[in-house]
Design a protein around this motif. Structure first.
Motif, PDB file in Angstrom:
ATOM      1  N   LYS A 258      34.300 -19.318 -70.207  1.00  0.00           N
ATOM      2  CA  LYS A 258      34.224 -19.605 -71.641  1.00  0.00           C
ATOM      3  C   LYS A 258      33.212 -20.695 -71.969  1.00  0.00           C
ATOM      4  N   LEU A 259      32.673 -21.351 -70.948  1.00  0.00           N
ATOM      5  CA  LEU A 259      31.773 -22.472 -71.175  1.00  0.00           C
ATOM      6  C   LEU A 259      30.309 -22.067 -71.190  1.00  0.00           C
ATOM      7  N   GLY A 260      30.042 -20.809 -70.885  1.00  0.00           N
ATOM      8  CA  GLY A 260      28.660 -20.338 -70.892  1.00  0.00           C
ATOM      9  C   GLY A 260      28.174 -19.974 -69.502  1.00  0.00           C
ATOM     10  N   GLN A 261      27.207 -19.118 -69.458  1.00  0.00           N
ATOM     11  CA  GLN A 261      26.680 -18.627 -68.190  1.00  0.00           C
ATOM     12  C   GLN A 261      26.066 -19.760 -67.372  1.00  0.00           C
ATOM     13  N   GLY A 262      26.454 -19.832 -66.116  1.00  0.00           N
ATOM     14  CA  GLY A 262      25.890 -20.822 -65.215  1.00  0.00           C
ATOM     15  C   GLY A 262      26.557 -22.181 -65.246  1.00  0.00           C
ATOM     16  N   VAL A 263      27.473 -22.408 -66.185  1.00  0.00           N
ATOM     17  CA  VAL A 263      28.157 -23.703 -66.265  1.00  0.00           C
ATOM     18  C   VAL A 263      29.256 -23.756 -65.215  1.00  0.00           C
ATOM     19  N   LYS A 264      29.254 -24.816 -64.414  1.00  0.00           N
ATOM     20  CA  LYS A 264      30.240 -24.982 -63.355  1.00  0.00           C
ATOM     21  C   LYS A 264      31.142 -26.174 -63.653  1.00  0.00           C
ATOM     22  N   VAL A 265      32.422 -25.967 -63.518  1.00  0.00           N
ATOM     23  CA  VAL A 265      33.394 -27.036 -63.710  1.00  0.00           C
ATOM     24  C   VAL A 265      33.530 -27.823 -62.415  1.00  0.00           C
ATOM     25  N   ASP A 266      33.335 -29.144 -62.497  1.00  0.00           N
ATOM     26  CA  ASP A 266      33.423 -29.989 -61.308  1.00  0.00           C
ATOM     27  C   ASP A 266      34.864 -30.339 -60.955  1.00  0.00           C
ATOM     28  N   SER A 267      35.694 -30.539 -61.943  1.00  0.00           N
ATOM     29  CA  SER A 267      37.089 -30.865 -61.655  1.00  0.00           C
ATOM     30  C   SER A 267      37.951 -30.648 -62.884  1.00  0.00           C
ATOM     31  N   ILE A 268      39.219 -30.417 -62.639  1.00  0.00           N
ATOM     32  CA  ILE A 268      40.218 -30.319 -63.700  1.00  0.00           C
ATOM     33  C   ILE A 268      41.430 -31.131 -63.260  1.00  0.00           C
ATOM     34  N   ILE A 269      41.877 -32.040 -64.120  1.00  0.00           N
ATOM     35  CA  ILE A 269      43.079 -32.808 -63.819  1.00  0.00           C
ATOM     36  C   ILE A 269      43.963 -32.880 -65.062  1.00  0.00           C
ATOM     37  N   LYS A 270      45.235 -33.020 -64.834  1.00  0.00           N
ATOM     38  CA  LYS A 270      46.172 -33.183 -65.937  1.00  0.00           C
ATOM     39  C   LYS A 270      46.125 -34.625 -66.409  1.00  0.00           C
ATOM     40  N   THR A 271      45.960 -34.821 -67.707  1.00  0.00           N
ATOM     41  CA  THR A 271      45.882 -36.174 -68.253  1.00  0.00           C
ATOM     42  C   THR A 271      47.292 -36.667 -68.604  1.00  0.00           C
ATOM     43  N   PRO A 272      47.442 -37.981 -68.788  1.00  0.00           N
ATOM     44  CA  PRO A 272      48.740 -38.529 -69.176  1.00  0.00           C
ATOM     45  C   PRO A 272      48.976 -38.517 -70.683  1.00  0.00           C
ATOM     46  N   TYR A 273      48.151 -37.787 -71.420  1.00  0.00           N
ATOM     47  CA  TYR A 273      48.347 -37.760 -72.867  1.00  0.00           C
ATOM     48  C   TYR A 273      48.327 -36.321 -73.396  1.00  0.00           C
ATOM     49  N   GLY A 274      49.324 -36.025 -74.180  1.00  0.00           N
ATOM     50  CA  GLY A 274      49.369 -34.775 -74.947  1.00  0.00           C
ATOM     51  C   GLY A 274      49.433 -33.490 -74.147  1.00  0.00           C
ATOM     52  N   GLY A 275      49.710 -33.561 -72.848  1.00  0.00           N
ATOM     53  CA  GLY A 275      49.750 -32.344 -72.060  1.00  0.00           C
ATOM     54  C   GLY A 275      48.395 -31.694 -71.870  1.00  0.00           C
ATOM     55  N   LEU A 276      47.324 -32.441 -72.148  1.00  0.00           N
ATOM     56  CA  LEU A 276      45.975 -31.898 -72.011  1.00  0.00           C
ATOM     57  C   LEU A 276      45.486 -31.962 -70.570  1.00  0.00           C
ATOM     58  N   TYR A 277      44.576 -31.067 -70.259  1.00  0.00           N
ATOM     59  CA  TYR A 277      43.902 -31.079 -68.964  1.00  0.00           C
ATOM     60  C   TYR A 277      42.446 -31.447 -69.183  1.00  0.00           C
ATOM     61  N   GLU A 278      41.991 -32.395 -68.381  1.00  0.00           N
ATOM     62  CA  GLU A 278      40.600 -32.802 -68.464  1.00  0.00           C
ATOM     63  C   GLU A 278      39.726 -31.810 -67.706  1.00  0.00           C
ATOM     64  N   VAL A 279      38.681 -31.339 -68.360  1.00  0.00           N
ATOM     65  CA  VAL A 279      37.703 -30.437 -67.751  1.00  0.00           C
ATOM     66  C   VAL A 279      36.399 -31.234 -67.629  1.00  0.00           C
ATOM     67  N   ARG A 280      35.984 -31.497 -66.403  1.00  0.00           N
ATOM     68  CA  ARG A 280      34.773 -32.291 -66.208  1.00  0.00           C
ATOM     69  C   ARG A 280      33.625 -31.400 -65.771  1.00  0.00           C
ATOM     70  N   VAL A 281      32.546 -31.475 -66.510  1.00  0.00           N
ATOM     71  CA  VAL A 281      31.306 -30.780 -66.178  1.00  0.00           C
ATOM     72  C   VAL A 281      30.224 -31.848 -66.056  1.00  0.00           C
ATOM     73  N   GLY A 282      29.904 -32.220 -64.817  1.00  0.00           N
ATOM     74  CA  GLY A 282      28.992 -33.345 -64.628  1.00  0.00           C
ATOM     75  C   GLY A 282      29.665 -34.610 -65.122  1.00  0.00           C
ATOM     76  N   SER A 283      29.002 -35.294 -66.048  1.00  0.00           N
ATOM     77  CA  SER A 283      29.608 -36.485 -66.641  1.00  0.00           C
ATOM     78  C   SER A 283      30.185 -36.197 -68.021  1.00  0.00           C
ATOM     79  N   ASP A 284      30.209 -34.920 -68.413  1.00  0.00           N
ATOM     80  CA  ASP A 284      30.773 -34.519 -69.699  1.00  0.00           C
ATOM     81  C   ASP A 284      32.255 -34.193 -69.547  1.00  0.00           C
ATOM     82  N   ILE A 285      33.027 -34.578 -70.553  1.00  0.00           N
ATOM     83  CA  ILE A 285      34.473 -34.358 -70.536  1.00  0.00           C
ATOM     84  C   ILE A 285      34.889 -33.460 -71.696  1.00  0.00           C
ATOM     85  N   LEU A 286      35.625 -32.418 -71.377  1.00  0.00           N
ATOM     86  CA  LEU A 286      36.250 -31.542 -72.364  1.00  0.00           C
ATOM     87  C   LEU A 286      37.738 -31.505 -72.040  1.00  0.00           C
TER      88      LEU A 286
END
Length: 241
Positions: free
Chosen positions: A35-63
Motif C-alpha cells: 500500500k506504500l507504493g512500488q519499491g517501498v520497503k518497510v524497515d521495521s514495525i513495532i507496537k507503540t505504547p499509545y492508541g494501539g498503533l503500530y509504528e511503520v518505519r521506512v528509512g527515517s520516516d515514521i507512519l
C-alpha cells in the motif's frame, strides 16, 4: 507516560520484538508494504505504547497503522495533555549518529575560544542557508566546528570545494567565499580531495539538504540555526550530562 518513558519503552520493544511479535509484525508488514507504493520497503514495525498503533518505519520516516493494517496514519502523534510530540522524539532518535565515527580528518576544522562545544556540519558552497549559518557561527565563541564539504547542488559545487580544500589556508578560503563571496584560487591539477568520500558519507547518513548540523551526542538538526537556537541546544546538551 512522559517522553523519556515512551522512548525507553520503544527501545525495550525493539530488544524483545524479534522474539515476542515476529509473526504479527510480519503479517502487518506483508499487508502494509504494497500500500506504500512500488519499491517501498518497510524497515521495521513495532507496537507503540499509545492508541494501539503500530509504528511503520521506512528509512527515517515514521507512519502508523492498526493491527490489521486497514488504515494508514500519516502525521505526528502528540500527547494532548503534555503537548509532547512522540513522533518527533522517535524520528530524532532514529536520525542520531555516532559522532566519533565521523571522519573528522576529512573536514575543515575551526576552533574559537576554548572550543569545548563541538558540532559537525555538512555544507554546500552554493547553499544560501549555509552562508547564513556561517555568519551565525562567525559570531559564536567557545566552539569547534568541523565542516564537511558536501557537494549536492551543482557540478560547480564540486569545483569550488576542491579549490577550497586545496588552498593553503582552507578555513580562510571557505570563510572568504561563504561570508564575503571571494572565490578561491583554482586548485592544482594534482590535488586530491575527499569529495567523493564525503558525498558517500552524507548519502549513508541520509543528509538530504544543507546545512545539516550534528552535535556531539549524535543528534542532528536539518537546516540553519540562529545563535539563540544554537545556545539553547548547547544548554540542553550540557544539562543532560
Amino acid at each position: 507516560m512522559n517522553l523519556k518513558q515512551c522512548v525507553a519503552l520503544l527501545a525495550l520493544t525493539f530488544t524483545g520484538v524479534v522474539f515476542a511479535q515476529t509473526a504479527q509484525e510480519s503479517a502487518i508488514k506483508k499487508l502494509i508494504e504494497p500500500k506504500l507504493g512500488q519499491g517501498v520497503k518497510v524497515d521495521s514495525i513495532i507496537k507503540t505504547p499509545y492508541g494501539g498503533l503500530y509504528e511503520v518505519r521506512v528509512g527515517s520516516d515514521i507512519l502508523y497503522t492498526d493491527e490489521k493494517a486497514q488504515y494508514l496514519f500519516v502525521g505526528n502523534v502528540i500527547d494532548a495533555k503534555s503537548g509532547t510530540n512522540y513522533t518527533k522524539a522517535r524520528t530524532d532518535e532514529l536520525s542520531k549518529i555516532k559522532f566519533s565515527d565521523l571522519p573528522l580528518e576529512s573536514a575543515l576544522k575551526m576552533v574559537k575560544g576554548d572550543g569545548k562545544r563541538v558540532i559537525a556540519v555538512f555544507e554546500d558552497p552554493n547553499c544560501g542557508y549555509c552562508k547564513r549559518f556561517r555568519k551565525t557561527l562567525a559570531g559564536m565563541d567557545n566552539i569547534t566546528v568541523y565542516t564537511f564539504l558536501y557537494n549536492i547542488l551543482s557540478e560547480d559545487s564540486t569545483v569550488k570545494s576542491k579549490n577550497v580544500w586545496c588552498s593553503a589556508d582552507r578555513n580562510k578560503a571557505w570563510d572568504d567565499w561563504m561570508l564575503n563571496g571571494k572565490a578561491p584560487s583554482a586548485a592544482p591539477a594534482n590535488c586530491t580531495t575527499p569529495n567523493e568520500k564525503i558525498l558517500a558519507l552524507g548519502q549513508k547518513l541520509r543528509v538530504n539538504g544543507t546545512p545539516a548540523i550534528f552535535f556531539a551526542d549524535g543528534s542532528r538538526v536539518p537546516g540553519a540555526m540562529d545563535a539563540k537556537g544554537l545556545e539553547e541546544k548547547f544548554a540542553s546538551l550540557n544539562s543532560a550530562k
